[in-house]
Design an enzyme around this catalytic site. Structure first.
Site: not given
Lengths: 136, 136, 136, 136
Positions: D15-17, D20
């Protein structure tokens, strides 16, 4: 003490050109097994973050004995040997292959941190409630 | 002693939802910096593998002090403090941000291994030749 | 039109047991090159996010012709052929090896989205200002 | 036609910042689901590689509609709509969340390739045997 096993299937993306799981990917496997261990005692790491407490990692260590390979079905054992001390919590890990050979083992030390100001904080009450019965 | 710095720009893929570089990705940064350190003294890890010697990791350890963030330009310092002992070689790492704050540090111990039979082996002659001048 | 090249060294973590860069990692290379392309015209994707506009990806496509290998020094070309249309922006990518062979090419379509409510929004004014001179 | 569903739990690393799943990670999810789909009809991609046939990806495409988030339990549907044509084989993918909302869909085209000389080759006999009953 809490002991919980999680099965992880090694995918193609995780294997390097030696044909071994890339050494850094075990920290991801440890994370997956850590989350499942908490879930097994009724704790959701996701919900804890949504409620404003994060658990960044302070220290990690890994000892590699045998390599895991593509499509291996690993068993990642998590051991919680003590209740959190202050704002810190320790986890140990053992990764076994399907013949029960120990492939690697390691540990992580995590902190409890408030999301709002990134300051250390005590574990949420629910966290201690769920852990305590295992340490009486 | 060998000391070598490599710059690494933190990409979006490497950052988690806390906004921090995911803890496992530093082992990748260590690997990139290790390869560049060897290159800086005329050693190609790629060629060594093509010539039949691989370097799997035996142990790794990391201590996290501050988090790196997206788009940070990190400086990853590699320190080789001793010549390989037998079939093993130690590397130390220090990750700094652009203000020269130490974000984390760690180590890896690697082995020399023959690709043909996956047995430990001494370092290739060229390897020792390139390293030795730094330890006289 | 904007054309910008970014060099990316293939690290060990990114290569699979075929000895090829894992197919999903090119989307990371595209991201790195996209960010550098914006930086080259004075735009910081990081700052844009900090100011409340994110750019999630709506569509992506990749065509693989030749494999990249460990330690290859790739040149990732980004082509911006048109100004953003409404809330969307297209990027094209070409990945070359050090002999200028085209290894793969692809595209992404991104949207501008407000971080506060996750709704589509027009590109920030600074974004259009920096892009426009290339399309007159 | 073959349709097969695989459950994948989104881990923190993916998951990214924005909170998502990073857009490139879906190609890994597609790979995991592709392998499980083959396993469900008695085909082991691992064994096929060991016997000297690899399946590199020629083309991939993804359309993102909604983002997946940390700890989501995704259902990745794989659809094989046709038998391999010559040395190529197509897979389609649909990713659903636990409320059966379609989050993204995509495709990959893979080739059969001999490991010994990296030349295209027809699918192994066992491969066609296992697939054919689904297309009569």
């Amino acid at each position: 003490m809490i002991v919980h096993d999680t099965e992880i299937r090694v995918c193609y993306a995780d294997v390097d050109q030696m044909g071994f799981v890339y050494y850094g990917n075990y920290l991801k496997y440890y994370e997956i097994a850590r989350t499942e261990t908490l879930r097994s005692i009724g704790l959701s790491y996701r919900r804890m973050e949504e409620e404003g407490v994060m658990m960044p990692v302070l220290k990690a260590g890994l000892t590699y004995r045998q390599a895991a390979r593509y499509d291996d079905l690993l068993r990642v054992r998590v051991l919680i040997k003590e209740l959190p001390k202050g704002v810190r919590m320790d986890f140990e890990y053992e990764v076994y292959d399907s013949c029960n050979r120990l492939l690697n083992h390691g540990f992580t030390q995590l902190a409890f941190m408030r999301a709002s100001d990134h300051r250390p904080c005590p574990p949420p009450a629910i966290f201690m409630e769920r852990l305590r019965p295992f340490f009486d």
